[in-house]
Design a protein around this motif. Structure first.
Motif, short mmCIF file in Angstrom:
data_model
loop_
_atom_site.label_atom_id
_atom_site.label_comp_id
_atom_site.label_asym_id
_atom_site.label_seq_id
_atom_site.Cartn_x
_atom_site.Cartn_y
_atom_site.Cartn_z
N ASP A 134 121.46 -15.52 22.78
CA ASP A 134 120.88 -16.40 23.47
C ASP A 134 122.01 -16.56 24.55
OD1 ASP A 134 120.16 -18.72 24.65
OD2 ASP A 134 119.66 -19.63 22.94
N LEU A 135 121.61 -16.13 25.90
CA LEU A 135 122.94 -16.19 26.81
C LEU A 135 122.42 -17.03 28.08
CD1 LEU A 135 123.76 -12.39 27.20
CD2 LEU A 135 124.53 -14.21 25.29
N ASN A 136 121.40 -18.12 27.89
CA ASN A 136 121.14 -18.92 28.88
C ASN A 136 122.09 -19.78 29.68
OD1 ASN A 136 118.38 -18.13 28.87
ND2 ASN A 136 117.65 -19.97 27.33
N LYS A 137 122.07 -19.92 30.73
CA LYS A 137 123.13 -21.01 31.36
C LYS A 137 122.64 -22.39 31.40
CE LYS A 137 125.08 -21.63 35.93
NZ LYS A 137 124.93 -21.22 37.36
N GLY A 138 123.57 -23.23 30.47
CA GLY A 138 123.49 -24.66 30.51
C GLY A 138 122.25 -25.42 29.92
N VAL B 124 125.05 -14.83 18.94
CA VAL B 124 125.73 -15.57 19.95
C VAL B 124 124.96 -16.43 20.96
CG1 VAL B 124 126.85 -14.69 22.20
CG2 VAL B 124 126.83 -13.19 20.04
N CYS B 125 125.32 -17.64 21.05
CA CYS B 125 124.65 -18.60 21.76
C CYS B 125 125.72 -19.14 22.92
CB CYS B 125 124.24 -19.72 20.88
SG CYS B 125 123.28 -21.10 21.59
N PHE B 126 125.98 -18.83 23.99
CA PHE B 126 126.93 -19.18 24.98
C PHE B 126 126.29 -18.81 26.50
CE2 PHE B 126 131.08 -19.41 27.05
CZ PHE B 126 131.32 -20.70 26.53
N ASP B 127 126.85 -19.36 27.51
CA ASP B 127 126.58 -18.87 28.74
C ASP B 127 127.36 -17.86 29.37
OD1 ASP B 127 126.38 -18.85 31.37
OD2 ASP B 127 127.16 -20.45 32.24
N LEU B 128 126.64 -16.68 29.00
CA LEU B 128 127.31 -15.24 29.28
C LEU B 128 126.34 -14.57 30.34
CD1 LEU B 128 128.68 -14.18 25.71
CD2 LEU B 128 129.97 -15.49 27.68
N ASN B 129 127.08 -13.74 31.13
CA ASN B 129 126.28 -12.93 32.11
C ASN B 129 126.94 -11.31 32.22
OD1 ASN B 129 128.54 -12.92 33.69
ND2 ASN B 129 127.98 -14.91 34.59
N LYS B 130 126.45 -10.95 33.22
CA LYS B 130 126.53 -9.33 33.32
C LYS B 130 128.37 -9.04 33.19
CE LYS B 130 126.48 -8.83 38.46
NZ LYS B 130 125.71 -8.39 39.39
N PHE B 131 128.96 -9.91 33.66
CA PHE B 131 130.49 -9.79 33.72
C PHE B 131 131.00 -9.77 32.40
CE2 PHE B 131 129.27 -11.93 37.88
CZ PHE B 131 129.60 -11.07 38.53
N ALA B 132 130.34 -10.10 31.23
CA ALA B 132 130.91 -9.87 29.95
C ALA B 132 130.19 -8.53 29.43
CB ALA B 132 130.55 -11.03 29.18
N GLN B 133 129.67 -7.60 30.05
CA GLN B 133 129.05 -6.43 29.57
C GLN B 133 129.68 -5.72 28.54
OE1 GLN B 133 125.53 -5.42 30.89
NE2 GLN B 133 125.73 -3.85 29.39
N HIS B 134 130.82 -5.31 28.98
CA HIS B 134 131.72 -4.48 27.98
C HIS B 134 131.76 -5.16 26.45
CE1 HIS B 134 134.65 -1.63 26.89
NE2 HIS B 134 135.47 -2.67 26.50
N GLU B 135 132.36 -6.64 26.63
CA GLU B 135 132.44 -7.25 25.60
C GLU B 135 131.23 -7.39 24.40
OE1 GLU B 135 133.47 -8.14 28.21
OE2 GLU B 135 135.77 -8.59 28.32
N ILE B 136 130.28 -7.74 25.17
CA ILE B 136 128.93 -7.82 24.39
C ILE B 136 128.47 -6.43 23.86
CG2 ILE B 136 126.45 -8.83 24.36
CD1 ILE B 136 127.32 -10.70 26.61
N ASP B 137 128.58 -5.57 24.82
CA ASP B 137 128.24 -4.20 24.16
C ASP B 137 129.07 -3.94 22.81
OD1 ASP B 137 126.64 -3.77 26.25
OD2 ASP B 137 127.93 -2.25 27.21
#
Length: 391
Positions: A55-59, A25-38
Motif C-alpha cells: 500500500d504505497l499511497n501518498k498521504g 508495507v504501508c507507506f508513501d513510497l514511489n519509483k525511487f524506492a524501486q530497488h529496495e522494494i524489489d
C-alpha cells in the motif's frame, strides 16, 4: 522515505523465519524506492508469504501520479519486464527465478497492490500459478490495460480493480468469483459467473439504468448486494421517464447503495425520488443507502411524490450527505408510506468526500445546521415505533 527504507532493511535482516503469514508495507513510497522494494518482495516470496500487501499511497490519497508509481518487477516472475526494452525473451537466470517463484507462490492467498504499476500479464501469472489465491486488490495502476480472469480452476473469490484508468478490457468468465469491485465498468465483460452475488461498480456517463442493465445483465437476477457510483445517473431524467422505464427485476437483491455527485447548482430542482425506480425492481430489498456527495444548498420547492409500491422487506434506510429539507423529506416520506417493515432511518449529514480530511469551522457549522433541520422535520414524521438516528 529514506529513514523508512533503512528501518525496513534492518528489520528484515533480523527475520529468521522460513515462512511468512503476512508481509505488509504501508507507506508513501514511489519509483525511487524501486530497488529496495524489489528486494523486499524477493524476501517475502522466498519465505512463501501467504498475504502480500503493498500500500504505497501518498498521504491517504486514492492514488498518485502513475508516472511516479513503483512498478511491480515482472522479471521476478521470469516474465519480460516492459520497462526493460533490451529483454525480448526471458534469459536463463530469469528462467531459474521463474521455477523458484512458482514453487514459493503456492502459499499465496491474498495480493493487494495500491499505487503500484502492474500489468495484466503479471496478475494473470499470479492467478494461474497460485492455487490458493482467493483475493486480488489493485488500486491506482497506470499500466493495467487488459486483464482476463478466466477458468473454473481459479480459486479467486474476491477481485477489486479500482482507479486503474487505462483499463480497456476486464474479462471475467467461467469462474466462481463471489465479489467484484471495479471502476472499469466500460470494459467489463461478465460471462458464466454463477457465484457472483456482490458487485460495486462505477457507472459511466450514460444513463445508469441502461448501464447496469447492459454490463451486469448476466448476473442482475442473482445479485444480493449492489453498489453503484454515478455522477449523472438517475437525476438527468424526469420522474415520469423513470416510472416508465422497464428496469430488470433484481429478484435476490438485499442491499442497494447509490453514491452520486452533482454540482450544487444542478440539484436545486432535482429530486432524489429517481432512485425509487431501482428500489421498486428489488422486491427482497432489506437495506438501502444513498450517499450524496454535494455541498450545502437550499431548495424551497414543494415535495414531490413517487409511485406507490409496497416494500415488504425493507428494514433499514441510510441517507448520507448534507441534509436538505425538501430534497430528503420527500424521499423519507416515500419510505414511510411504502416500507411496511421499516425499522430504522439513519441520517448522516457528513459528506462522503470529506470523511478523510479534517473539517474546517464552516463545514462543522453546515453539518450542525443539517442535523438541526433533520431533527426538526423528521421527529414529527417518523412514528415512535420506528428508530430515527441522526448522527
Amino acid at each position: 522515505m529514506k529513514k523508512y527504507l533503512r528501518w525496513v532493511n534492518s528489520t528484515l535482516q533480523m527475520c529468521k523465519g522460513q515462512r511468512l503469514e503476512k508481509f505488509r508495507v504501508c507507506f508513501d513510497l514511489n519509483k525511487f524506492a524501486q530497488h529496495e522494494i524489489d528486494k523486499w518482495l524477493e524476501f517475502a516470496f522466498s519465505r512463501k508469504v501467504q498475504n502480500l500487501e503493498l500500500d504505497l499511497n501518498k498521504g491517504g490519497e486514492d492514488t498518485r501520479d502513475f508516472d511516479y508509481c513503483y512498478a511491480f518487477p515482472a522479471r521476478l516472475l521470469g516474465l519480460v519486464d516492459p520497462a526493460d526494452s533490451s529483454s525480448c525473451t526471458p534469459h536463463s537466470n530469469n528462467l531459474q527465478i521463474h521455477s523458484l517463484v512458482k514453487q514459493n507462490f503456492k502459499s499465496l492467498k491474498m495480493l493487494l497492490l495500491k499505487s503500484v504499476n502492474v500489468t495484466g500479464e503479471v496478475l494473470e501469472f499470479f492467478l494461474h500459478n497460485c492455487p490458493f489465491l482467493e483475493t486480488v486488490v489493485v488500486h491506482g495502476s497506470g499500466t493495467l490495460v487488459n486483464l482476463e480472469v478466466v477458468g473454473p480452476s481459479l480459486k479467486l473469490r474476491h477481485l477489486e480493480i479500482w482507479y486503474c484508468y487505462y483499463v480497456e478490457s476486464l474479462k471475467i468468465c467461467d469462474t466462481n468469483l463471489i465479489t467484484l469491485r471495479t471502476t472499469s465498468g466500460e470494459g467489463l465483460l461478465l460471462k458464466n459467473v454463477p457465484m457472483l452475488v456482490e458487485v460495486e461498480i462505477l457507472g459511466t456517463y450514460t444513463h445508469i439504468l441502461n448501464d447496469i442493465s447492459s454490463r451486469l445483465s448476466c448476473v442482475i437476477s442473482q445479485l444480493e448486494v449492489l453498489t453503484v457510483h454515478a455522477s449523472l445517473s438517475l437525476f438527468d431524467f424526469s420522474q415520469e421517464d423513470l416510472d416508465r422505464y422497464n428496469f430488470p427485476e433484481l429478484t435476490k437483491l438485499k442491499k442497494f447503495v447509490l453514491t452520486t455527485f452533482r454540482p450544487v447548482c444542478s440539484w436545486k430542482e432535482q429530486s432524489l425520488l429517481g432512485c425509487t425506480s431501482i428500489i421498486r425492481a428489488a422486491p427482497q430489498l432489506e437495506e438501502f443507502e444513498l450517499q450524496l456527495e454535494a455541498r450545502p444548498f437550499t431548495s424551497n420547492r414543494e415535495c414531490k411524490k413517487a409511485i406507490k409500491c409496497p416494500l415488504h422487506h425493507l428494514k433499514v434506510v441510510k441517507l448520507w450527505g448534507f441534509y436538505n429539507g425538501t430534497f430528503h423529506l420527500e424521499l423519507v416520506r416515500y419510505f414511510l408510506e411504502n416500507a411496511v417493515a421499516l425499522e430504522k432511518i439513519i441520517i448522516d449529514p457528513t459528506c462522503p468526500l470529506l470523511t478523510r480530511v479534517p473539517l474546517d469551522l464552516e463545514e462543522i457549522k453546515h453539518q450542525q445546521t443539517a442535523r438541526n433541520l433533520a431533527k426538526l422535520q423528521l421527529q414529527c414524521e417518523v412514528p415512535p415505533t420506528m428508530e430515527l438516528v441522526i448522527l
